[in-house]
Design a protein around this motif. Structure first.
Motif, PDB file in Angstrom:
ATOM      1  N   LEU A  27       4.757   5.186   7.851  1.00  0.00           N
ATOM      2  CA  LEU A  27       5.078   5.557   6.472  1.00  0.00           C
ATOM      3  C   LEU A  27       4.525   6.946   6.172  1.00  0.00           C
ATOM      4  O   LEU A  27       3.529   7.363   6.779  1.00  0.00           O
ATOM      5  CB  LEU A  27       4.471   4.563   5.469  1.00  0.00           C
ATOM      6  CG  LEU A  27       4.903   3.099   5.550  1.00  0.00           C
ATOM      7  CD1 LEU A  27       3.994   2.244   4.687  1.00  0.00           C
ATOM      8  CD2 LEU A  27       6.354   2.940   5.120  1.00  0.00           C
ATOM      9  N   ARG A  28       5.127   7.623   5.197  1.00  0.00           N
ATOM     10  CA  ARG A  28       4.621   8.914   4.742  1.00  0.00           C
ATOM     11  C   ARG A  28       4.835   9.037   3.239  1.00  0.00           C
ATOM     12  O   ARG A  28       5.885   8.641   2.730  1.00  0.00           O
ATOM     13  CB  ARG A  28       5.334  10.073   5.456  1.00  0.00           C
ATOM     14  CG  ARG A  28       5.000  10.197   6.934  1.00  0.00           C
ATOM     15  CD  ARG A  28       5.932  11.151   7.661  1.00  0.00           C
ATOM     16  NE  ARG A  28       5.608  11.237   9.079  1.00  0.00           N
ATOM     17  CZ  ARG A  28       5.975  10.340   9.983  1.00  0.00           C
ATOM     18  NH1 ARG A  28       6.691   9.291   9.609  1.00  0.00           N
ATOM     19  NH2 ARG A  28       5.635  10.491  11.253  1.00  0.00           N
ATOM     20  N   VAL A  29       3.859   9.591   2.551  1.00  0.00           N
ATOM     21  CA  VAL A  29       3.988   9.829   1.113  1.00  0.00           C
ATOM     22  C   VAL A  29       3.139  11.027   0.740  1.00  0.00           C
ATOM     23  O   VAL A  29       2.050  11.235   1.290  1.00  0.00           O
ATOM     24  CB  VAL A  29       3.584   8.569   0.294  1.00  0.00           C
ATOM     25  CG1 VAL A  29       2.141   8.185   0.544  1.00  0.00           C
ATOM     26  CG2 VAL A  29       3.843   8.777  -1.185  1.00  0.00           C
ATOM     27  N   ARG A  30       3.641  11.828  -0.190  1.00  0.00           N
ATOM     28  CA  ARG A  30       2.939  13.018  -0.667  1.00  0.00           C
ATOM     29  C   ARG A  30       2.497  12.808  -2.117  1.00  0.00           C
ATOM     30  O   ARG A  30       3.093  12.002  -2.837  1.00  0.00           O
ATOM     31  CB  ARG A  30       3.838  14.249  -0.585  1.00  0.00           C
ATOM     32  CG  ARG A  30       4.225  14.670   0.827  1.00  0.00           C
ATOM     33  CD  ARG A  30       5.158  15.869   0.777  1.00  0.00           C
ATOM     34  NE  ARG A  30       5.491  16.353   2.109  1.00  0.00           N
ATOM     35  CZ  ARG A  30       6.467  15.875   2.860  1.00  0.00           C
ATOM     36  NH1 ARG A  30       7.214  14.860   2.405  1.00  0.00           N
ATOM     37  NH2 ARG A  30       6.714  16.376   4.058  1.00  0.00           N
ATOM     38  N   PRO A  31       1.470  13.554  -2.566  1.00  0.00           N
ATOM     39  CA  PRO A  31       1.107  13.498  -3.988  1.00  0.00           C
ATOM     40  C   PRO A  31       2.313  13.844  -4.855  1.00  0.00           C
ATOM     41  O   PRO A  31       3.108  14.726  -4.515  1.00  0.00           O
ATOM     42  CB  PRO A  31       0.012  14.561  -4.108  1.00  0.00           C
ATOM     43  CG  PRO A  31      -0.586  14.648  -2.749  1.00  0.00           C
ATOM     44  CD  PRO A  31       0.563  14.435  -1.800  1.00  0.00           C
ATOM     45  N   GLY A  32       2.447  13.126  -5.952  1.00  0.00           N
ATOM     46  CA  GLY A  32       3.574  13.355  -6.849  1.00  0.00           C
ATOM     47  C   GLY A  32       4.804  12.541  -6.506  1.00  0.00           C
ATOM     48  O   GLY A  32       5.789  12.565  -7.238  1.00  0.00           O
TER      49      GLY A  32
END
Length: 321
Positions: A27-32
């Motif tokens: 999985l990958r996720v960025r701030p915002g």
């Protein structure tokens, strides 16, 4: 900056052998951004969330925050890293200590991490209550004096106290009435826009996904079987399991026939060979029994991935098989 999960695995020891709850999740996720992880009960969503935050210790894999692996951090380093990743639990009635006031509950992470003076911490509590739309008068109340929606706002305020970059919400609205759900989801969207916090949102409710997610990961039997943007996954699902989930969600997707899956999900104690979904899939063939499909792009240049040998739209015959 990115939170990147690679090859995450978790097994529970049981008298009958290891239960493979999470089996190689990426999985990958960025701030915002908000990543929604969806699937049936028992698909491994909540275990994945707890393993990412190291509330349980994963069996294998990595959780990188700006390139630093949380799973390799010692206790002292992990204490500091926990400021950057916070957790909101499902049940607002049990996640707060009934004997502690709202001020004490929200101030606890500030006390533990020794942020500012006592007066500054109390001021921060007042600011956080206002941020989540609650009157500062509530800070002297016990949780029993608040409604479910108000308690979940307190839980969110507590999670934001240390100004994290990421917040993991594990079924954070499932215990609330529909109208209160909408209020909490609106609050999360507003906080994300104002603070730039990244959210991982665990849910089984695709209506919630349509309201809050930027990206979606669909899990089945401990594996991610489809990922992509909200528009890609909800608008044009490629994995038969995703299609079945959407066909059961009124108003989200127009299908002439409901896709009814046959049988039950296999046991995580003994996952089947090949594709774990093949025993319920209307499209399964011999290849599905022999080879476990990997997440692969389904469109040239797109972000949508599906772990299926035969991705695409189900025919009417397949839907009703």
């Amino acid at each position: 900056m990115m939170l990147e999960v690679t090859g995450l695995r978790h097994e529970f020891a049981t008298p009958r052998g290891p239960l493979h709850a999470v089996r190689g999740v990426d999985l990958r996720v960025r701030p915002g951004e908000t990543l929604a992880i969806v699937g049936e009960s028992g698909s491994g969503k909540s275990t994945t969330a707890r393993a990412i935050a190291r509330l349980i210790e994963p069996t294998d894999g990595s959780v990188l925050l700006d390139g630093e692996d949380l799973l390799k951090a010692n206790n002292r380093r992990m204490f500091d890293l926990r400021r950057r990743i916070q957790f909101v639990f499902q049940d607002p009635y049990s996640s707060l200590d009934p004997r502690r006031t709202i001020r004490q509950a929200i101030r606890e992470p500030l006390d533990v991490h020794r942020v500012g003076t006592r007066r500054e911490r109390d001021q921060k509590v007042a600011e956080l209550l206002q941020l989540v739309g609650l009157s500062t008068e509530y800070q002297h109340s016990l949780p029993s004096a608040l409604s479910g929606g108000q308690r979940q706002r307190v839980a969110i305020a507590r999670a934001l106290a240390l100004e994290p970059e990421f917040v993991i919400c594990d079924e954070a609205v499932s215990a609330l009435d529909v109208s209160i759900q909408a209020q909490v989801l609106n609050l999360i969207r507003d906080l994300q826009e104002r603070l730039g916090v990244g959210f991982i949102f665990i849910t089984h409710d695709l209506a919630v996904v349509s309201e809050i997610a930027d990206y979606v990961a669909v899990m089945y039997l401990g594996r991610v079987v489809e990922t992509g943007t909200r528009e890609e996954v909800l608008g044009n699902p490629q994995h038969p399991y995703t299609q079945a989930l959407l066909s059961a969600a009124p108003g989200l997707r127009s299908l002439t026939e409901r896709i009814v899956l046959q049988g039950e999900s296999p046991s995580a104690l003994n996952p089947p060979s090949g594709c774990a979904f093949r025993l319920r899939c209307p499209r399964a063939q011999g290849l599905c029994e022999r080879d476990d499909p990997v997440l692969a792009p389904v469109w040239t240049g797109g972000t949508q991935l599906a772990a299926c040998h035969f991705p695409g739209e189900l025919t009417l015959e397949e839907r009703t098989r």
